[in-house]
Design an enzyme around this catalytic site. Structure first.
Site, mmCIF file in Angstrom:
data_model
loop_
_atom_site.group_PDB
_atom_site.id
_atom_site.type_symbol
_atom_site.label_atom_id
_atom_site.label_comp_id
_atom_site.label_asym_id
_atom_site.label_seq_id
_atom_site.Cartn_x
_atom_site.Cartn_y
_atom_site.Cartn_z
ATOM 1 N N LEU A 80 0.993 -1.280 0.069
ATOM 2 C CA LEU A 80 -0.051 -0.058 0.160
ATOM 3 C C LEU A 80 0.783 1.262 0.052
ATOM 4 O O LEU A 80 0.402 2.151 -0.536
ATOM 5 C CB LEU A 80 -0.991 0.005 1.065
ATOM 6 C CG LEU A 80 -1.980 -1.112 1.338
ATOM 7 C CD1 LEU A 80 -2.908 -0.958 2.849
ATOM 8 C CD2 LEU A 80 -2.718 -0.909 0.000
ATOM 9 N N GLY A 118 6.795 4.398 4.458
ATOM 10 C CA GLY A 118 7.152 5.617 5.201
ATOM 11 C C GLY A 118 8.534 5.240 5.980
ATOM 12 O O GLY A 118 9.315 4.128 5.467
ATOM 13 N N GLY A 158 8.910 1.779 7.672
ATOM 14 C CA GLY A 158 8.806 0.489 6.858
ATOM 15 C C GLY A 158 7.865 0.524 5.519
ATOM 16 O O GLY A 158 7.489 1.318 5.147
ATOM 17 N N VAL A 209 4.089 -0.876 4.320
ATOM 18 C CA VAL A 209 2.408 -0.992 4.913
ATOM 19 C C VAL A 209 1.848 -2.050 3.368
ATOM 20 O O VAL A 209 2.010 -1.662 2.521
ATOM 21 C CB VAL A 209 1.487 0.115 5.027
ATOM 22 C CG1 VAL A 209 0.131 -0.326 5.381
ATOM 23 C CG2 VAL A 209 2.295 0.865 6.252
ATOM 24 N N LYS A 264 1.492 -2.963 8.989
ATOM 25 C CA LYS A 264 2.684 -2.321 9.023
ATOM 26 C C LYS A 264 3.848 -2.964 9.504
ATOM 27 O O LYS A 264 3.863 -3.537 10.689
ATOM 28 C CB LYS A 264 2.392 -0.917 9.812
ATOM 29 C CG LYS A 264 3.557 0.135 10.086
ATOM 30 C CD LYS A 264 3.161 1.294 10.660
ATOM 31 C CE LYS A 264 3.116 1.287 12.159
ATOM 32 N NZ LYS A 264 2.994 2.593 12.533
ATOM 33 N N ASP A 271 2.846 13.813 16.424
ATOM 34 C CA ASP A 271 2.919 13.583 15.075
ATOM 35 C C ASP A 271 1.960 13.578 14.016
ATOM 36 O O ASP A 271 1.811 12.986 13.209
ATOM 37 C CB ASP A 271 3.918 12.390 14.669
ATOM 38 C CG ASP A 271 4.719 12.283 13.535
ATOM 39 O OD1 ASP A 271 5.022 13.533 12.886
ATOM 40 O OD2 ASP A 271 4.882 11.215 12.856
#
Length: 645
Positions: free
Chosen positions: A354, A357, A360, A362, A376, A473
């Site tokens: 998918l 980031g 790692g 997804v 994830k 975040d």
């Protein structure tokens, strides 16, 4: 640096190399060079320009396709010129972290010095009170040469040196022809008994022309040859404009962009009678071993039956520190086995991928009962370690709100760190909001629903849940959308729990995403619930305008969205900022109210920002409501092309 022992030398005109001793070891990854062009006054204008640099340059570099940014801030005599380049094999998150750390290190290791260069493994930073020419000849200003202490053996030295020269030249050619990043990696087969492969990396700043990049790298090749670096087990030459590096082990991420064949292998010796006897002996051993297979299978079956119990025990043991028994009970029910996740994702195949980031990759997964999940899988080199994983697990397992993503399970087998969440068909907000075509899916009703949902989720975290949590975040990529575009806040790895009577915390580890950070957090490490409020304000402005928090916006400057919005607001032209894809299909008064709320949330003083409960009250109010007055927000302006000669 991944090396046993490296020696360094500085070829720095007017720069002092700050090292306590040589050789450089694994623990010393940072090389700062302090210039002699003068000092600035603490809390003066030049110092203020550095602080603006600290809040903005990491965002500009990490958001660029080339992971590069250059520009200036302020006016002479206090103008500051800056350049940041991240290694081409890193990712956006790691790039932002590295540049931010380099700026902080520059101020700590070269206090009040106007000109500083910082070399880190994954990024390069330079700031000064004068522009830096886009020229190969300028690369020697602040150059660092490093080499491995060990020479290769005399027996293989001639062949090894020839192989290194061939590899670094070919890699330099590749980097020079990369029009986007000016980056290349390579590997060359060598000798199975000594060094199976040699690896190399070359990079120039992307604003250099191909010929200038190749000329810059050619100079480094010459230095490596004349300095006998090519006979070492590793060497690198680092310059601000270009750098070159080789090792006898893989030191960069991902596959090599080019592969060179090694010398032709020697022919295999003929099979001898002894070899035939050895083969017959192996056959006999195999025949004797066959009757034991049933016993082996039985042993495996017994082991397999106990695996699930041990998985849960391992997971509980891994997360036991600082965790209560109740917390562990809630976590134990979330344990998933690795084989289930492999099956769900077709063994983590590319067609199930998918996105990716700083943590790692997804993947989309399908559990046996038909439930869709997002998996994830944290990279082995991920900065998100076991503490962040534990934070996310223990928080998300306790939280329950329609606007927070739901955790399905966790897997810690075989050194894996995997989290499974409810699957969100529309993925993250940034994939729609900043896509020229997909943004048309978001009419005003959808956007207002997203703003409302994020605000409700934050109020739950700050005020309504059993815990008082600061996310730290919040950004567009951490807001997920379901099939009806309902938002859910995700990624709690950096979240912090506050005591009920606690108002502020100071940290020396600044983590998050530049561009969404409040000034007091980015500059001084101070954070509170008002950090999330600031991030929410940035998100509101992005959702209304369809623009990222930084860009040129049709001018000759790179500025942040807060600056653009403030200028339009004070000129009574805020309506011009509304995303054109909305056409005229929006209520002007409601949009202007949201812009006002967004600016209110990014006020420079935390005390002037509202609580999220107040934000929700303002959003849900009807009719004419008097909103608090606004002060000028903090922002940074960067001149485009300011470092050009």
């Amino acid at each position: 640096m991944s090396m046993a022992c490296y020696y360094l030398a500085a070829a720095a005109a007017g720069l002092a190399l700050l090292l306590l001793h040589a050789p450089l070891t694994d623990a010393q990854t940072l090389v700062p060079l302090c210039g002699d062009s003068g000092n600035y006054t603490e809390h003066g204008t030049y110092h203020a320009n550095i602080q603006y640099l600290a809040t903005s340059l990491p965002s500009y570099a990490s958001s660029s396709p080339s992971l590069f940014a250059s520009g200036s801030s302020g006016t002479v005599p206090d103008a500051i010129y800056a350049l940041a380049l991240c290694r081409g094999d890193t990712n956006s998150s790691s790039c932002a972290t590295c540049v931010a750390a380099a700026i902080q290190s520059a101020q700590e290791l070269c206090p009040l010095v106007k000109t500083v260069i910082v070399y880190d493994d994954t990024c390069i930073l330079r700031f000064a009170n004068d522009a830096f020419p886009i020229s190969p000849t300028s690369n020697s200003q602040g150059m660092v040469v490093a080499w491995k202490a060990q020479n290769v053996s005399a027996a293989v030295a001639p062949a090894f040196e020839a192989a290194v020269v061939r590899l670094i030249n070919t890699t330099a050619d590749y980097a020079a022809t990369d029009s986007v990043r000016r980056f290349g990696t390579g590997e060359e087969a060598f000798d199975e008994t000594t060094f199976p492969k040699i690896y190399s990396l070359a990079q120039c700043t992307p604003d250099m022309a191909a010929t200038a990049c190749r000329s810059c790298l050619e100079d480094i090749v010459g230095r490596m040859v004349s300095g006998n670096l090519i006979g070492r087990m590793g060497g690198r030459v680092l310059g601000v404009r270009c750098n070159l590096w080789f090792e006898v082990y893989p030191f960069f991420s991902g596959r090599s962009l080019l592969q060179l064949p090694g010398p032709s292998p020697s022919p295999a010796p003929p099979v001898t009678a002894a070899g035939e006897r050895s083969k017959n002996k192996r056959s006999a051993i195999l025949a004797i071993s066959m009757p034991t297979i049933a016993l082996v299978l039985a042993t495996i079956a017994a082991w397999f039956c106990s695996t699930s119990w041990r998985r849960r025990r391992l997971a509980r043991k891994t997360l036991r520190p600082k965790s209560s028994e109740d917390e562990m009970q809630s976590f134990a029910s979330l344990v998933l086995d690795l084989q289930t996740l492999r099956t769900a994702t077709d063994n983590f195949s590319e067609h199930k991928r998918l996105g990716e980031g700083g943590f790692g990759v997804v993947y989309k997964g399908d559990l046996p009962e038909g439930q869709e999940i997002a998996v994830k899988r944290l990279a082995q080199t991920s900065r998100q370690g076991i503490e962040e994983l534990k934070t996310e697990l223990l928080l998300v397992a306790k939280l329950n709100h329609n606007n927070l993503v739901r955790l399905i399970g966790v897997c810690l087998e075989e050194n894996e760190k995997i989290l499974a969440y409810e699957y969100m068909p529309n993925r993250s907000l940034d994939t729609i909001l900043f896509d020229a075509e997909r943004i048309k899916e978001l009419d005003w009703g959808q956007r207002f629903k997203i703003i409302n949902g994020i605000a409700r989720g934050l109020q739950y975290l700050h005020e309504d849940s059993q815990l008082k949590i600061v996310h730290r975040d919040l950004k567009a990529s951490n807001v997920l959308l379901d099939s009806a575009y309902n938002p859910k806040i995700s990624d709690f790895g950096l979240a912090k729990i506050f005591e009920r009577d606690q108002s502020q915390v100071i940290t020396h580890r600044i983590a998050g995403t530049y561009g969404y950070m409040s000034p007091e957090y980015a500059m001084r490490g101070q954070y509170s619930m008002k950090l999330d409020v600031y991030s929410f304000g940035v998100l509101v402005l992005e959702i209304i305008t369809g623009r990222r928090n930084f860009g040129s916006y049709g001018s000759d400057h790179v500025v942040d969205l807060i600056y653009v919005t403030w200028e339009h607001w004070t000129s009574d032209k805020a309506i011009e900022l509304i995303d054109p894809s909305l056409g005229n299909h929006y209520p002007v008064d409601k949009v202007l109210k949201c812009i006002h709320i967004g600016l209110l949330c990014v006020q420079p003083k935390p005390a002037d920002r509202p609580l999220m409960s107040a934000v929700n009250a303002m959003l849900s109010s009807t009719g004419t409501v008097r909103l608090p007055c606004l002060s000028r927000p903090s922002f940074w302006v960067q001149e485009i092309g300011a470092t050009a000669s």
